[in-house]
Every structure is written in structure tokens, then in C-alpha cells.
Design an enzyme around this catalytic site. Structure first.
Site, mmCIF file in Angstrom:
data_model
loop_
_atom_site.group_PDB
_atom_site.id
_atom_site.type_symbol
_atom_site.label_atom_id
_atom_site.label_comp_id
_atom_site.label_asym_id
_atom_site.label_seq_id
_atom_site.Cartn_x
_atom_site.Cartn_y
_atom_site.Cartn_z
ATOM 1 N N GLU A 48 0.921 -0.846 0.160
ATOM 2 C CA GLU A 48 -0.233 -0.557 -0.495
ATOM 3 C C GLU A 48 0.898 0.902 0.069
ATOM 4 O OE1 GLU A 48 -2.602 -0.249 -0.865
ATOM 5 O OE2 GLU A 48 -3.928 1.718 -0.159
ATOM 6 N N ASP A 49 2.001 1.007 0.564
ATOM 7 C CA ASP A 49 2.493 2.185 0.779
ATOM 8 C C ASP A 49 3.994 2.604 0.323
ATOM 9 O OD1 ASP A 49 0.338 3.267 2.755
ATOM 10 O OD2 ASP A 49 1.710 2.639 4.479
#
Ligand code: MN
Length: 696
Positions: free
Chosen positions: A76-77
Site C-alpha cells: 500500500e505504501d
């Protein structure tokens, strides 16, 4: 922050076979991917996944879960991809990380709304593997521990609320009481800072009065009493945590002083036998508070929790709650399912082989009461549900197989009624597409739209089915009445003389109809003959000379065409007089006449469109019908009989499909025009053996 070797040591302390190299690889991978990212605390971002992994080592979870925790934010990051993770850490870890990533996305999507119960169910349904949920809960717990670093008060409160509404109850549901308590305490402090401060102050006062804390004094006394009677017990005393005290004060409308169980004690003894013996010893020594004794050993809670609970009035009139359990029961009470695995032979194996639901069911098999069993069935039921989102992030719960139409009706009846199309995850998709967990569904609407009978063949929810049926029924009746009125007008035309003003009322009386709509319906469905209607309107008229024959229709003619131009009625849509029509003209070819709704028109870009209308004297055409009839003797004969009595020739007939109780036929029949066809359809629908009759 935990060092690399410390983390590895922790895992190896409870699982000597753990894949040390994989944990080391994950550590380095996560550190590199998160790079220079920083947390609100000012720490490197990388410290967060490591702490989350640390929390999970306290639960003695397997190496794959620990690695998943270390990697949980990389997709996600950071720029890491699922393929990369699979290549480096294998399919299991890739699947687990993917699961956690999905949960995080859902969380972000539904930030704005408060459908907490739905979201909880959704998270359960999505975490096909309990380990996904455990990582997510540990992630949330660490975020709560570091919540105070976030500057925006609004954001802190939102996160705290969400934790209170969604994650703490989830932790409770799977028996992770330590997680639940810590989350609640941290969230409570953020959401109700004043109440928290006041309760914390009261708790502190309780400890004043010099020397040993009251709680320790009572614990020591309990232990001594049991030992004097031959029971070796470990006795722990604890205060209820501020949130549970506050909740009790709010629920029972009592003040802190009136609250009976601010302190709770736990006696851990070697065997089940000794649990009951301990209970007896305590009840002999101190007066029991009636109604507070519970035996969760013979009747465990639905999540497997076991203990004896009782409340007694201790010296100095202090009410205290006491829980009595074995060491094994205690471990399970503290760590829930996680402990359940850790205590089984090989946590990793158990987790991998049993999907978490079945594991839960196994525990629940010991549930004694009907209510507990019901609870567990409800859990299993989530497996048959899917959860989809509105564009605003609202969660809609539907049965498996539900389509955008079901979705639309679940949101609102008006939305369902006006549906013309749907976008699933941003793409236009057919209305019959089965939705999947997590789909975002946008319903396209038109005020001019109405529920379509065809929807009935694919909707799965009762609500959608009922709404569509009701509409189709009323629509059919309207059409039938309108048709009856047209036929009635023709009948009136055929009478030898004009009617008086009272003729209609007289006719209704003679034919025993309450109102003229009922009569029109009967005429359309041939429940009353033309002759009977004429007689009722004007007695004696049918025998007289002046009665005119039914109107004759002649050959087909089409307005809008130069006389002599050749045309043909298209085979695809079989237009009949009364249909709205369009001509497609191509060089050197006959003009093709299509109905305005025909799909072929969409592909007719290479042809000129010609506006056409039927000539006044147009008559005759072949209509294609789809008729679903019951599979029983005589059904077909009944259909043939109706068509014959309406003067419609059957041109061809084929069986399109059959299942146990119904057969679907495609029929080509010759009819005069649309009115004629409507009469036939109405008559077919009125027949018992016909389930449905539609023009194709
Ligand atoms: Mn995280």
C-alpha cells in the site's frame, strides 16, 4: 524499536523450527522499501511494521504471520509489488499480505461512514484466514499506542472512534481480550478525556491509605485462605480498566462509589476439580452476592471462554469479583484463538490447514445453549454473504450471487425501479453480473425507466423480486385494460345505431361487472364475447340487419417509402403493424424494416436510416414469442387452442429450453397487428399453464 536479531530470537524461543532466513529477508526488504518514510512520531516508518510483528510474537504466532506483519504496509505504501513478495517469500505470505492490504483499503474507503456492524462483518468475511485479521488487529493496536503523536485532534478522534466501534469488538469476538482492553482504554482516553481523567483519579485514591495497596492485600489474603485448605493457587488482583468502569457507571446509572466490582481477582489452579473446590472454599469464607455466580466451565461461552465467576462481600464490606480457572483456560482467555493454536501441536500447521471459520466452529461445537449456537450459525452465514459499496462508501450486505439490480433495490426502491445500467468498479457491466466482495457499484438511472420483467430471471433477493413482480403485474393489467377499451370501441362501431348515454351503465349491470375497467379486462381476455357485449349494450342488435362485420385489414403498406420501392420486414425483430419502425437502406438492396428497439440498428452505421410508419391499411406480420409453460400433459394443446381461437397461425415452434417443471418455447405466429398480438399475449398469460408470455 526491536532489532533484527531480537525479533528472530523471540520467534525462535517458542518455535525452534521457524524460518529464520525468511524473517531476516523480510526485515531487510521492509526496511529498504519503506526507506526514509517517517511516522508522525518522528520515528522511521519502518519501526511500525516491526513493532506490529513484535506484538504478534507475544501471541506466539507462526513465522508466516510474523513475516506478513513485517511486510504489511509495503504494497500500500511503497513501490513493492505482490509479485515481488511472492517471489521472495512464497505464495502463502503473498496471499496473507494481499489480505491485509485489502482490509486497509476497505478501511480507507469507508472512513466517512459509521456502518460499524456491517464493516465488522465485512472484515470478518474478507479475512478468509484468521491470521490476516490478527495482523490487522495488531496493526491497529500499534497505531493506537502511537495515536498521541498525531497532531490533528479531529483525526485522532476519528481513529479512536473507529477503534472503539469496529476493532475492539472484533478483537472481543475472536476472544483477544488483551487487545480489546488495551484498544478500549486508549480509545476511551481520546474520545472521553474528562471521564477518563476522573475515573483514573478515583482509582488512584483507592490505593491511598499507606503501605500495601488494598488490591494486593486482598489477593494475599485469598491465596493464604486457599493454601491453608490445601489448594495451590496463583492469585492475581486487578482493577477493572477505566473504560469498563465507565461503561458500567453509564449502563447502571450508578456513581463510582456505588459500583460493586472495581476490583477483580483471578485464581489460577492446577485442575478443573480444584476450580470447583476453590469456589466452595471462597463461598464458605465470604458471603456470596446472589445472582452473580456463573459456571462457564460446564457451559463455555461461544468463543470458547471457560471460567467460574462469582462475587462475594469481602471484609470491610468491599464487593469483589473472583474468576477461577486453570492455566490452559487462562491462556485461551487472554489470547483467544491465537492461544488456541499455539497450544495445539504446531501453530502454523493448524492455521494453514483449517480456515479460521472451521476452527471457530470446532470451538463452538461445545456451545451449550440454543442462543450460542445461533450466534455461531450467524458467523458461518457471513460466508454466504457479499459486501459491496455505494460510490459514497456505504456498505451494502447481499447474498452471494446478487446482481446490480439487487444492490439497487437494497439501497432504495426508487433506485431499483429506475435502474438502466450499472458500473462495477468504474466499468459499465451488464445488470445480470454477479457482484463480488468489495465491489464498488454505481447504479445508472433514468426517470423514464420501469422495472423489467426480464430482471426476474436473475435477481436473487426477495426484495427485488417482490418489487419487480408487483410493478409488472400492475403494468400488465393497465395494458390489458387499454387493449380491452380499443376492442370495445370497435364493437361499438359495429352496432347498427348510436348508443344512448345510459347504455354503458345498463351493459355493466347486465353483464355483472362493477366498473368499466373490469369489463375492459374481461373483453381483452376473451372472458366475455363480442356478441355478448353487443347484446348488453343494445339488446337484440346482433340479430338485426344493421350490424357491421369486424373491420377488415388489407395488405401491408408503409408510409415514407416511394411507391414501388422494395422492402422486407427484418427477420431479427419481426415488426408487425403498430410497431414503431425504421428502415435501413443500403445501396442496391431492399430496404430492411426494423422495430425501433431492434439491436441490429446499433450496427447499421453503413446504412441510411429512413423514417417509416405503417400505412392505415397495414395488416399482417409474423411475431416471435417466448412462452414458458408448465411441464404437464395438455399444456401445448391449450396454447394451440388459444392461438387458434384468436385466428393466429402458428408458423413455427421450437423448444428453447426445459427444466424439471417448465418448458420454454419460441413461437412464430402470424398476427394482424400489435393490438391483435397484445390480445393473444393477454389471453396466453391468463391461461393457467402459462408461466410467462413475452414478445421477443
Ligand atoms: Mn500499518
Amino acid at each position: 524499536m526491536l532489532r533484527q536479531y531480537e525479533l528472530v530470537e523471540k520467534v525462535r524461543s517458542y518455535d525452534p523450527d521457524a524460518d529464520e532466513a525468511m524473517i531476516n529477508r523480510a526485515y531487510v526488504f521492509s526496511m529498504q522499501k519503506h526507506g526514509t518514510q517517517i511516522r508522525a512520531s518522528g520515528d522511521p516508518y519502518f519501526s511500525h511494521p516491526i513493532e506490529v510483528a513484535g506484538i504478534l510474537t507475544d501471541l506466539h504466532l507462526d513465522d508466516e504471520t510474523i513475516v506478513t506483519a513485517i511486510l504489511h504496509d509495503t504494497i500500500e505504501d511503497t513501490v513493492a509489488t505482490p509479485e515481488e513478495i511472492e517471489r521472495h517469500f512464497g505464495g502463502n505470505v503473498a496471499r496473507l499480505v494481499d489480505g491485509v492490504t485489502k482490509l486497509s483499503r476497505i478501511e480507507a474507503q469507508s472512513e466517512s461512514q459509521r456502518a460499524a456492524e456491517n464493516l465488522r462483518k465485512f472484515l470478518l468475511a474478507m479475512s478468509g484466514d484468521i491470521r490476516v485479521l490478527l495482523v490487522k488487529l495488531a496493526d491497529r493496536l500499534h497505531n493506537m499506542r502511537t495515536l498521541h503523536f498525531i497532531k490533528s485532534e479531529e483525526k485522532r478522534r476519528r481513529i479512536a472512534r473507529e477503534t472503539m466501534d469496529i476493532y475492539a469488538p472484533l478483537a472481543e469476538r475472536i476472544g483477544m481480550y488483551e487487545f480489546m482492553t488495551e484498544m478500549q482504554t486508549l480509545a476511551f482516553r481520546e474520545v472521553e478525556p474528562d471521564a477518563y481523567a476522573s475515573i483514573a483519579r478515583r482509582l488512584e485514591q483507592l490505593h491511598k491509605g499507606g503501605g500495601e495497596k488494598m488490591i494486593d492485600r486482598i489477593a494475599r489474603g485469598l491465596k493464604a485462605h486457599l493454601e491453608a485448605n490445601g489448594v495451590e493457587a496463583e492469585v492475581q488482583g486487578r482493577e477493572k480498566h477505566p473504560y469498563s468502569i465507565w461503561r458500567k457507571m453509564a449502563e447502571r446509572h450508578v456513581s463510582f462509589e456505588q459500583l460493586s466490582d472495581v476490583m477483580a481477582f483471578r485464581a489460577i489452579v492446577p485442575s478443573v476439580d480444584q476450580c470447583y473446590r476453590t469456589l466452595g472454599l471462597i463461598h464458605q469464607r465470604w458471603p456470596v452476592v446472589p445472582g452473580r455466580f456463573k459456571d462457564f466451565i460446564s457451559t463455555p461461552k461461544r468463543n470458547g471462554y471457560q471460567s467460574l465467576h462469582t462475587t462475594v462481600i469481602h471484609d470491610e464490606q468491599m464487593r469483589i469479583e473472583i474468576q477461577i480457572r486453570t492455566a490452559d483456560m487462562h491462556a485461551r482467555a487472554e489470547h483467544g484463538l491465537a492461544a488456541h493454536w499455539a497450544y495445539k501441536e504446531g501453530a502454523a500447521e493448524a492455521a494453514a490447514q483449517h480456515p479460521w471459520i472451521s476452527d471457530l466452529v470446532e470451538i463452538l461445537e461445545h456451545a451449550a445453549s440454543a442462543e450460542e449456537l445461533l450466534e455461531h450459525t450467524r458467523m458461518a452465514m457471513y460466508q454466504d454473504r457479499i459486501f459491496a459499496f455505494t460510490p459514497k462508501g456505504e456498505l451494502i450486505q447481499l447474498p452471494k450471487g446478487a446482481t446490480p439490480i439487487d444492490f439497487a433495490y437494497a439501497v432504495h426502491t426508487d433506485l431499483g425501479d429506475q435502474t438502466v445500467g450499472s458500473k462495477i468498479n468504474g466499468r459499465v457491466m451488464p445488470l445480470r453480473t454477479p457482484l463480488e466482495n468489495g465491489d464498488q457499484v454505481e447504479i445508472l438511472v433514468s426517470k423514464a425507466q420501469h422495472p423489467q420483467p426480464g430482471w426476474l430471471s436473475f435477481v436473487v433477493t426477495g426484495k427485488a423480486r417482490a418489487k419487480i413482480r408487483r410493478f409488472v403485474k400492475s403494468k400488465e393489467r393497465e395494458e390489458t385494460i387499454a387493449l380491452g377499451r380499443k376492442i370495445f370501441d370497435e364493437i361499438v362501431q359495429r352496432l347498427p345505431q348510436p348508443l344512448g348515454w345510459e347504455a354503458m351503465a345498463e351493459a355493466l349491470k347486465r353483464l355483472h361487472f362493477h366498473d368499466d375497467a373490469a369489463l375492459m379486462e374481461a373483453i381483452a381476455m376473451k372472458r366475455v364475447s363480442d356478441v355478448a357485449v353487443m347484446e348488453a349494450l343494445l339488446p337484440g342488435s346482433t340479430g338485426s340487419e344493421g350490424v357491421k362485420p369486424p373491420p377488415q385489414r388489407t395488405a401491408i403498406s408503409i408510409k415514407g417509402l416511394t411507391p414501388g420501392v422494395a422492402f422486407q420486414l427484418a427477420e431479427c425483430c419481426h415488426p408487425i403493424p403498430g410497431d414503431r419502425i425504421v428502415g435501413l437502406r443500403r445501396e442496391g438492396e431492399e430496404i430492411e424494416v426494423h422495430t425501433i428497439g431492434c439491436d441490429t440498428l446499433a450496427n447499421g452505421e453503413d446504412a441510411d436510416w429512413v423514417d417509416l410508419a405503417w400505412g392505415d391499411e397495414s395488416d399482417g406480420g409474423t411475431a416471435r414469442l417466448c412462452v414458458v409453460i408448465r411441464n404437464e400433459p395438455g399444456s401445448l394443446a391449450a396454447i394451440a387452442g388459444i392461438l387458434g381461437s384468436h385466428g393466429a397461425n402458428i408458423v413455427s415452434m421450437e423448444q428453447a429450453s426445459r427444466d424439471g417443471s417448465f418448458h420454454t418455447f419460441h413461437l412464430d405466429i402470424e398476427v394482424h397487428d400489435v393490438q391483435h398480438l397484445m390480445r393473444i399475449l393477454a389471453a396466453l398469460r391468463a391461461t393457467e399453464v402459462v408461466a410467462s408470455a413475452e414478445r421477443l
